[in-house]
Design an enzyme around this catalytic site. Structure first.
Site, PDB file in Angstrom:
ATOM      1  N   GLU A  91      -5.846  16.961  -1.236  1.00  0.00           N
ATOM      2  CA  GLU A  91      -5.975  15.577  -1.720  1.00  0.00           C
ATOM      3  C   GLU A  91      -7.361  15.282  -2.267  1.00  0.00           C
ATOM      4  O   GLU A  91      -7.526  14.384  -3.089  1.00  0.00           O
ATOM      5  CB  GLU A  91      -5.644  14.584  -0.609  1.00  0.00           C
ATOM      6  CG  GLU A  91      -6.647  14.563   0.530  1.00  0.00           C
ATOM      7  CD  GLU A  91      -6.486  13.355   1.439  1.00  0.00           C
ATOM      8  OE1 GLU A  91      -5.867  12.367   1.026  1.00  0.00           O
ATOM      9  OE2 GLU A  91      -6.993  13.418   2.570  1.00  0.00           O
TER      10      GLU A  91
ATOM     11  N   ASN B 223       0.829  -1.203   0.000  1.00  0.00           N
ATOM     12  CA  ASN B 223       0.000   0.000   0.000  1.00  0.00           C
ATOM     13  C   ASN B 223       0.871   1.264   0.000  1.00  0.00           C
ATOM     14  O   ASN B 223       0.623   2.216  -0.728  1.00  0.00           O
ATOM     15  CB  ASN B 223      -0.884  -0.062   1.235  1.00  0.00           C
ATOM     16  CG  ASN B 223      -1.867   1.081   1.379  1.00  0.00           C
ATOM     17  OD1 ASN B 223      -2.989   0.872   1.799  1.00  0.00           O
ATOM     18  ND2 ASN B 223      -1.477   2.305   1.080  1.00  0.00           N
TER      19      ASN B 223
ATOM     20  N   ASP C   1     -10.869   4.019   1.139  1.00  0.00           N
ATOM     21  CA  ASP C   1     -11.082   3.767   2.564  1.00  0.00           C
ATOM     22  C   ASP C   1     -11.563   5.072   3.238  1.00  0.00           C
ATOM     23  O   ASP C   1     -10.762   5.933   3.504  1.00  0.00           O
ATOM     24  CB  ASP C   1      -9.832   3.224   3.236  1.00  0.00           C
ATOM     25  CG  ASP C   1      -8.570   3.995   2.874  1.00  0.00           C
ATOM     26  OD1 ASP C   1      -8.552   4.750   1.876  1.00  0.00           O
ATOM     27  OD2 ASP C   1      -7.576   3.834   3.600  1.00  0.00           O
TER      28      ASP C   1
ATOM     29  N   ARG D  44      -5.896  -2.183  11.620  1.00  0.00           N
ATOM     30  CA  ARG D  44      -4.800  -1.558  10.876  1.00  0.00           C
ATOM     31  C   ARG D  44      -3.915  -0.825  11.884  1.00  0.00           C
ATOM     32  O   ARG D  44      -4.425  -0.014  12.674  1.00  0.00           O
ATOM     33  CB  ARG D  44      -5.341  -0.568   9.853  1.00  0.00           C
ATOM     34  CG  ARG D  44      -6.085  -1.183   8.675  1.00  0.00           C
ATOM     35  CD  ARG D  44      -6.812  -0.114   7.877  1.00  0.00           C
ATOM     36  NE  ARG D  44      -7.833   0.542   8.679  1.00  0.00           N
ATOM     37  CZ  ARG D  44      -8.255   1.799   8.523  1.00  0.00           C
ATOM     38  NH1 ARG D  44      -7.730   2.558   7.574  1.00  0.00           N
ATOM     39  NH2 ARG D  44      -9.192   2.305   9.297  1.00  0.00           N
TER      40      ARG D  44
ATOM     41  N   GLU E 250     -10.931   9.688   8.551  1.00  0.00           N
ATOM     42  CA  GLU E 250     -10.270   9.490   9.836  1.00  0.00           C
ATOM     43  C   GLU E 250      -9.218  10.550  10.160  1.00  0.00           C
ATOM     44  O   GLU E 250      -8.600  10.503  11.210  1.00  0.00           O
ATOM     45  CB  GLU E 250      -9.596   8.111   9.846  1.00  0.00           C
ATOM     46  CG  GLU E 250     -10.570   6.961   9.662  1.00  0.00           C
ATOM     47  CD  GLU E 250      -9.875   5.625   9.491  1.00  0.00           C
ATOM     48  OE1 GLU E 250     -10.487   4.607   9.829  1.00  0.00           O
ATOM     49  OE2 GLU E 250      -8.719   5.602   9.029  1.00  0.00           O
TER      50      GLU E 250
ATOM     51  N   ARG F 182      -1.120  -5.466   2.749  1.00  0.00           N
ATOM     52  CA  ARG F 182      -2.020  -5.207   1.626  1.00  0.00           C
ATOM     53  C   ARG F 182      -1.289  -4.434   0.534  1.00  0.00           C
ATOM     54  O   ARG F 182      -0.251  -3.828   0.768  1.00  0.00           O
ATOM     55  CB  ARG F 182      -3.231  -4.411   2.091  1.00  0.00           C
ATOM     56  CG  ARG F 182      -2.893  -3.040   2.680  1.00  0.00           C
ATOM     57  CD  ARG F 182      -4.122  -2.348   3.230  1.00  0.00           C
ATOM     58  NE  ARG F 182      -3.895  -0.961   3.593  1.00  0.00           N
ATOM     59  CZ  ARG F 182      -3.705  -0.521   4.839  1.00  0.00           C
ATOM     60  NH1 ARG F 182      -3.690  -1.374   5.853  1.00  0.00           N
ATOM     61  NH2 ARG F 182      -3.534   0.769   5.076  1.00  0.00           N
TER      62      ARG F 182
END
Length: 585
Positions: A535, A228, A338, A302, A550, A237
């Site tokens: 972003e 990732n 996510d 995570r 988050e 992942r």
């Protein structure tokens, strides 16, 4: 913990994984279906500090830092054995219940954060790249020049000290400099880098792009896949598989066939990882297809979002169900989305919550389109290199995935492709920008390109996308998650615009231009007001940064800048407002 120096020997488990991938690729060249489904392998990281165990759990649940990523991005001032021994001593002294002040002091004494990833000046950066002269509008040209300066601000290199004691760090040591997204993200990320590289290559930074590719190729060699991001806690992942298209981009700009010749085997390994670890048999209308989904085999929260995941799972009493829940959270992170209502399966469709997450039970349109394109590109690469047997092998895989995309994902009633619900054996008829991904990857019958383009344009219009002046939203559901309404994400704008352009159909090309210009204007408005690129943006309020998720919104921003360059390259006559004449281009 997995060793992270370039010369470190792979573990037995890693060697086994690489052998499995190699066998999957070379065992039978006769049939595209020879690569079957295997149980996803478990984490490569067993660090008690960064990946799993009581130390990580205690620090993260103790809320020493507001953002859990902050802790796992610290490095240890001593070897892990000392770090763990000091933690056990603390637990013994406090009866296993240290308070926040005691945990904070422990972190202060055993960890540090400075000078692990250092600023880097790319040698091939140019003050006035030739590309800027293509941008006709002076305001947009000045903006593009400003964004070119940002490359220097978000360029990083792993400090040499990391390679001396890799076991003390969560950062994965790589040889070459790279571009970070910005903000809290001070390591490289996989799928972000595709759009970053688009921008780098358009601004003439070929050597920097090659270095980023070499970093990723080293990940495949060392771990069997690209994680990732560039931290050991991401080794559970991957992310959407864009390495092969990145290499194709690089070749388009450089013609560096020796680079392809040297690395074609590693590209095969990366595709082999997805084909062997992420596939499942899907049956529709009595026919079975091999298709891909995001799936992770990794227990526990995570590490970088430990507290959030732990709180979500605390009311799940069945341990097997709790593990499945954690794995589906990680699989959603692997998708890049996510989190999103896209991964919910409930009686009300997507109108649930994260407790309804079921990522492994959804066949995503774009993942299968990406893999079809990857196989097609490998076939083309092998044809160029004079390897007809391998070319046929990958052409057969591409054909197999194309058939599955056509038969399983295409919705004749909607005129686009839809995610497929494995649990209920049905299409998920909800709007997501990825519903047009096969047009983006050119995973369709080329003789029907204009039909697909016209129907995609009609679908987007029918779903009210032109109502959103700030960009196309990730979904039409306002859940509070960051990959839902109202957030508009740069890569999704790229997918929609280039998908429509690839059809060569008039209404689709007109809509593509409208959406691209809106995005440029919204981004420029935000930049003019704040001096920052973000972003994600608010589709309802042009130029305003997006929210939800988050963490607070991040500035920078690598893939945002890359998509701006992509759109300015596609529409060099774009202007900041409608009062300035803009020719079709």
């Amino acid at each position: 913990m997995a060793k992270t120096t370039p010369m470190a020997k792979p573990s037995v488990g890693l060697l086994t994984l690489q052998v499995l991938v190699f066998c999957a690729l070379t065992g039978s060249l006769a049939s595209a279906g020879s690569i079957g489904h295997v149980t996803p392998r478990s984490d490569l990281c067993d660090s008690e500090v960064y990946c799993q165990g009581e130390l990580l759990k205690t620090i993260q649940l103790g809320e020493v830092f507001k953002d859990g990523k902050t802790f796992v991005d610290h490095y240890q001032v001593n070897d892990p054995s000392v770090t763990v021994a000091n933690f056990r001593k603390l637990m013994a002294e406090t009866g296993g219940k240290p308070n926040k002040d005691q945990l904070t002091q422990y972190v202060k004494e055993n960890f540090a954060q400075e000078n692990e990833v250092i600023d880097w000046s790319p040698p091939d950066w140019q003050e006035n790249p030739e590309f800027l002269q293509r941008v006709q509008d002076p305001v947009f040209r000045k903006w593009a020049k400003d964004l070119n300066d940002v490359w220097k601000i978000i360029s990083r290199k792993v400090a040499p000290s990391v390679a001396e004691h890799p076991e003390r760090h969560s950062i994965i040591s790589v040889d070459n400099g790279f571009i970070v997204p910005g903000g809290r993200f001070q390591e490289f990320y996989y799928w972000d880098s595709y759009w970053v590289m688009e921008g780098l290559l358009l601004t003439g930074m070929k050597n920097t792009s090659r270095g980023i590719l070499e970093n990723f190729l080293s990940m495949v060699t060392r771990f069997g896949f690209i994680p990732n991001g560039g931290r050991v806690y991401y080794l559970m992942r991957s992310q959407p598989p864009l390495l092969i298209p990145m290499v194709d981009l690089y070749l388009t700009h450089t013609g560096d066939m020796q680079f392809l010749r040297d690395n074609i085997g590693t590209l095969e390994k990366e595709l082999g990882y997805f084909l062997s670890q992420k596939t499942v048999d899907v049956t529709k209308n009595g026919k079975t297809y091999k298709m891909a989904r995001y799936i992770v085999s990794s227990n526990g929260p995570r590490p970088e979002s430990y507290r959030e995941d732990y709180e979500l799972a605390k009311n799940i009493n069945d341990e097997a169900e709790k593990r499945r829940f954690y794995e589906d959270l990680k699989a959603a992170a692997e998708s890049g989305w996510d989190f999103s209502s896209r991964w919910y399966i409930s009686e009300n469709g997507t109108r649930g919550s994260l407790s309804n997450i079921a990522t492994r039970n959804i066949i995503p349109v774009e993942l299968n389109a990406f893999l079809q394109r990857n196989a097609r590109m490998l076939a083309q690469f092998h044809t160029t290199l004079g390897n007809p047997t391998k070319a046929k092998y990958y052409k057969d895989i591409a054909t197999s995935y194309q058939q599955a995309i056509d038969d399983v994902l295409w919705s004749e009633s909607e005129g686009v492709w839809l995610d497929f619900d494995l649990r209920n054996s049905q299409h998920r008829n909800y709007f997501f920008p990825t519903n047009v991904a096969p047009l983006y990857t050119q995973s369709f019958d080329s003789s029907k390109a204009q039909i697909y383009g016209q129907r995609a344009a009609a679908y987007l219009t029918r779903n009210g996308i032109l109502d959103y002046m700030g960009g196309t939203p990730a979904s039409l559901f306002p859940t509070g998650e960051q990959w839902d309404l109202p957030n508009a994400w740069p890569p999704l704008q790229s997918i929609i615009v280039q998908a429509l352009r690839n059809s060569n159909e008039e209404s689709a090309e007109k809509l593509a231009k409208e959406l691209a210009i809106r995005w440029l204007r919204a981004n420029h408005k935000g930049y003019s007001q704040s001096g920052q690129m973000f972003e994600k943006y608010d589709a309802l309020n042009p130029g305003k940064f997006g929210g939800g998720g988050e963490y607070v919104v991040q500035e920078g921003f690598g893939w945002t800048n890359g998509v701006v360059y992509e759109f300015l390259n596609s529409y060099p006559n774009a202007t900041p407002d409608d009062n300035v004449h803009m020719n079709n281009n």
